[in-house]
Motif scaffolding. Sequence first.
Motif, mmCIF file in Angstrom:
data_model
loop_
_atom_site.group_PDB
_atom_site.id
_atom_site.type_symbol
_atom_site.label_atom_id
_atom_site.label_comp_id
_atom_site.label_asym_id
_atom_site.label_seq_id
_atom_site.Cartn_x
_atom_site.Cartn_y
_atom_site.Cartn_z
ATOM 1 N N ASP A 115 19.578 22.357 12.827
ATOM 2 C CA ASP A 115 21.057 22.149 12.519
ATOM 3 C C ASP A 115 21.289 21.085 11.622
ATOM 4 O O ASP A 115 22.362 21.096 10.841
ATOM 5 C CB ASP A 115 21.748 22.133 13.838
ATOM 6 C CG ASP A 115 23.096 21.590 13.763
ATOM 7 O OD1 ASP A 115 23.929 22.282 13.323
ATOM 8 O OD2 ASP A 115 23.575 20.588 14.174
ATOM 9 N N ALA A 116 20.347 20.048 11.640
ATOM 10 C CA ALA A 116 20.877 18.935 11.079
ATOM 11 C C ALA A 116 20.376 19.169 9.463
ATOM 12 O O ALA A 116 21.145 18.883 8.521
ATOM 13 C CB ALA A 116 19.924 17.692 11.336
ATOM 14 N N LEU A 117 19.208 19.895 9.483
ATOM 15 C CA LEU A 117 18.949 20.372 7.990
ATOM 16 C C LEU A 117 19.991 21.259 7.238
ATOM 17 O O LEU A 117 20.477 21.189 6.511
ATOM 18 C CB LEU A 117 17.585 21.071 7.902
ATOM 19 C CG LEU A 117 17.049 21.869 6.868
ATOM 20 C CD1 LEU A 117 17.075 20.843 5.502
ATOM 21 C CD2 LEU A 117 15.665 22.632 6.954
ATOM 22 N N ASN A 118 20.520 22.108 8.077
ATOM 23 C CA ASN A 118 21.688 23.196 7.702
ATOM 24 C C ASN A 118 22.772 22.372 7.206
ATOM 25 O O ASN A 118 23.471 22.497 6.107
ATOM 26 C CB ASN A 118 21.972 23.891 8.778
ATOM 27 C CG ASN A 118 21.188 25.004 9.150
ATOM 28 O OD1 ASN A 118 20.183 25.111 8.307
ATOM 29 N ND2 ASN A 118 21.089 25.462 10.288
ATOM 30 N N ARG A 119 23.055 21.376 7.933
ATOM 31 C CA ARG A 119 24.349 20.468 7.640
ATOM 32 C C ARG A 119 24.253 19.418 6.278
ATOM 33 O O ARG A 119 24.881 19.229 5.362
ATOM 34 C CB ARG A 119 24.966 19.656 8.757
ATOM 35 C CG ARG A 119 25.652 20.592 9.520
ATOM 36 C CD ARG A 119 26.366 19.897 10.813
ATOM 37 N NE ARG A 119 25.300 19.592 11.732
ATOM 38 C CZ ARG A 119 24.877 18.294 11.908
ATOM 39 N NH1 ARG A 119 25.547 17.302 11.383
ATOM 40 N NH2 ARG A 119 23.985 17.837 12.812
ATOM 41 N N TRP A 120 22.834 18.957 6.281
ATOM 42 C CA TRP A 120 22.704 18.013 5.210
ATOM 43 C C TRP A 120 22.141 18.270 3.841
ATOM 44 O O TRP A 120 22.043 17.648 2.996
ATOM 45 C CB TRP A 120 21.696 16.972 5.943
ATOM 46 C CG TRP A 120 22.486 15.899 6.984
ATOM 47 C CD1 TRP A 120 22.699 16.129 8.337
ATOM 48 C CD2 TRP A 120 23.381 14.828 6.641
ATOM 49 N NE1 TRP A 120 23.270 15.298 8.926
ATOM 50 C CE2 TRP A 120 23.814 14.561 7.971
ATOM 51 C CE3 TRP A 120 23.854 14.089 5.580
ATOM 52 C CZ2 TRP A 120 24.983 13.398 8.077
ATOM 53 C CZ3 TRP A 120 24.908 13.233 5.740
ATOM 54 C CH2 TRP A 120 25.134 12.911 7.019
ATOM 55 N N TRP A 121 21.411 19.542 3.873
ATOM 56 C CA TRP A 121 20.844 20.044 2.802
ATOM 57 C C TRP A 121 21.676 20.052 1.560
ATOM 58 O O TRP A 121 21.391 19.322 0.449
ATOM 59 C CB TRP A 121 20.159 21.424 2.885
ATOM 60 C CG TRP A 121 19.799 22.030 1.499
ATOM 61 C CD1 TRP A 121 20.278 23.036 0.938
ATOM 62 C CD2 TRP A 121 18.762 21.479 0.977
ATOM 63 N NE1 TRP A 121 19.284 23.310 -0.246
ATOM 64 C CE2 TRP A 121 18.535 22.327 -0.437
ATOM 65 C CE3 TRP A 121 17.324 20.613 1.264
ATOM 66 C CZ2 TRP A 121 17.459 22.185 -1.142
ATOM 67 C CZ3 TRP A 121 16.536 20.361 0.363
ATOM 68 C CH2 TRP A 121 16.416 21.008 -0.555
ATOM 69 N N TRP A 122 22.867 20.964 1.572
ATOM 70 C CA TRP A 122 23.589 20.808 0.324
ATOM 71 C C TRP A 122 24.456 19.458 -0.093
ATOM 72 O O TRP A 122 24.003 19.282 -1.261
ATOM 73 C CB TRP A 122 24.780 21.872 0.591
ATOM 74 C CG TRP A 122 24.336 23.459 0.488
ATOM 75 C CD1 TRP A 122 24.021 24.153 1.739
ATOM 76 C CD2 TRP A 122 23.683 24.107 -0.589
ATOM 77 N NE1 TRP A 122 23.208 25.351 1.288
ATOM 78 C CE2 TRP A 122 23.164 25.289 0.020
ATOM 79 C CE3 TRP A 122 23.677 23.945 -1.858
ATOM 80 C CZ2 TRP A 122 22.680 26.191 -0.933
ATOM 81 C CZ3 TRP A 122 23.061 24.880 -2.902
ATOM 82 C CH2 TRP A 122 22.786 26.030 -2.251
ATOM 83 N N PRO A 123 24.802 18.688 1.042
ATOM 84 C CA PRO A 123 25.436 17.565 0.577
ATOM 85 C C PRO A 123 24.259 16.603 -0.033
ATOM 86 O O PRO A 123 24.557 15.932 -1.056
ATOM 87 C CB PRO A 123 26.044 16.887 1.857
ATOM 88 C CG PRO A 123 26.262 17.802 2.710
ATOM 89 C CD PRO A 123 25.360 18.995 2.340
ATOM 90 N N SER A 124 23.114 16.746 0.484
ATOM 91 C CA SER A 124 21.976 15.878 -0.154
ATOM 92 C C SER A 124 21.747 16.331 -1.770
ATOM 93 O O SER A 124 21.409 15.465 -2.633
ATOM 94 C CB SER A 124 20.724 16.337 0.469
ATOM 95 O OG SER A 124 20.741 15.600 1.816
ATOM 96 N N ILE A 125 21.747 17.953 -1.857
ATOM 97 C CA ILE A 125 21.347 17.894 -3.414
ATOM 98 C C ILE A 125 22.481 17.896 -4.166
ATOM 99 O O ILE A 125 22.409 17.537 -5.509
ATOM 100 C CB ILE A 125 20.895 19.565 -3.681
ATOM 101 C CG1 ILE A 125 21.860 20.722 -3.279
ATOM 102 C CG2 ILE A 125 19.540 19.637 -2.915
ATOM 103 C CD1 ILE A 125 21.192 21.891 -3.874
ATOM 104 N N MET A 126 23.710 17.652 -3.638
ATOM 105 C CA MET A 126 24.823 17.099 -4.485
ATOM 106 C C MET A 126 24.990 15.870 -4.872
ATOM 107 O O MET A 126 25.639 15.295 -5.625
ATOM 108 C CB MET A 126 26.386 17.459 -3.677
ATOM 109 C CG MET A 126 26.641 18.898 -3.426
ATOM 110 S SD MET A 126 28.085 18.947 -2.670
ATOM 111 C CE MET A 126 27.956 20.526 -2.048
#
Lengths: 183, 314
Positions: B184-195
């Motif tokens: 769940d943490a990966l799901n939420r942080w992935w896209w903001p991280s690559i932004m």
Amino acid sequence: MNQKEWPLWEVFIRSKQGLNHKHVGSLHAVDYDMAIENARDVYTRRMEGVSIWVIESNQIHTSEPNDQVALFESANQKIYKHPTFYNLPEELNHTMWEVFIQSKQGLNHKHVGSLYAVDVDMAIETARDGYTRSIEGVSIWVVQSNQIHANEPDEQDALFEPAQDKTYRHPTFYILPLELNHM
Amino acid sequence: MEINLEKLFDEKLENEIKIEPKDWMPEKYRKTLLRQISQHAHSEIVGMLPEGNWITRAPNLRRKVALLAKVQDEAGHGLYLYSAAETLGMSRDEMFNDLHSGKAKYSSIFNYPTLTWADMGAIGWLVDGAAIMNQVPLCRTSYGPYARAMVRVCKEESFHQRQGYEIMLTLSKGTPEQKAMAQDALNRWWWPSIMMFGPNDDNSPNTAQSMKWKIKRFSNDELRQKFIDVTIPQAELLGLTIPDKDLKWNEERGHNDFGTINWDEFNQVVAGNGPCNKQRLKARVDAWNKGEWVREAATAFAEKRSKRKNTQAA
């Protein structure tokens, strides 16, 4: 707003007995006691130091960049282009000065020794002759020796010992699968 | 005597000679750096808040000392960077003021909430991982004080990512609930991280100039691609799935293809409409205002002490 800002101090760290104090950066503090305490927390969290010097930034004078010496008639001799760095020391009778050299642009200024001079210009000139052999591109900082504030030798253990036990600040504390070793 | 300062400056860049505070520099170079370094400093400072949220609730003492040390490092990194920015002629108080008034920006990633302990893992692994990808080339940036600050930061930051990955590893090998929490943490942080790498190159008007000045060494898209490529095997090792169904190795490019980034969300968060923008800014402003009496007391004490020293000397 600027009236209330604490003075800026330049921080120099000796990383090991026998080595020179090297410039690491600056910080704001009300006085030199606070500057040394803050420098300890900001710049020596991982046993980077055995001794700290702090100097109020406006007490440091510098040579002009070599290629620009001819361009500016009167050197302001402040280390940055800050509007506030105009203070000159009051009494300048043959005082002792400490010399810091940046041997190449991009490196830190390193303490190399001291000398006697009657004023800033003489201090910088003497430093240029004595310590740089006129190497191109060298930047010189000079400061009156009594403007350097150092931590007390008997504080050394209290200041720097605790960092030794904090092994969790180092990457090797975390054992990860070998495949990740580049992380 | 006509000496071309700009030519001297360009020659230094050409020959990889660092620019130092007293060197002549184009006004726009100074302003670009000032904006970038102060934003970077603000990001370190605001970046303490999402993690600060979990210090008191860390699952054990080992995790707690590591998280505390990491947050303390971030304060330190903010201070290195503020001091580098000051060499360009802006006072610390002005920079604080710009942050507090909303004029200055900080990295958008810190406007997302930290909902579970696994977020401490995901932040260390992904957010610090992305930051490192960005910061390593900055150790060679053309402005001396910035480059020196980045060398210190990079040296210290390696542990940040490793402790984060270790948290993820422990959770993903734990109970099904723990593994689900990590996913769940990966799901939420992935896209903001690559932004975090910023807009696409064709939408990033300042990139070309910054690269010409050797402030930046790689473009946003180059760094983003590198980050995605190195992170995929790390996710596989955890047994977790990156939330992008378009992720696919592209033999021809020698890189992974990935899905479309939701730039609308990015722009909304930059514009102040992210989940935690108001809360983060308020925390900073409150800390500054509540600290006023401390700053005043310290100043008064220093004055008193210096008076006493002067009397003794006389």
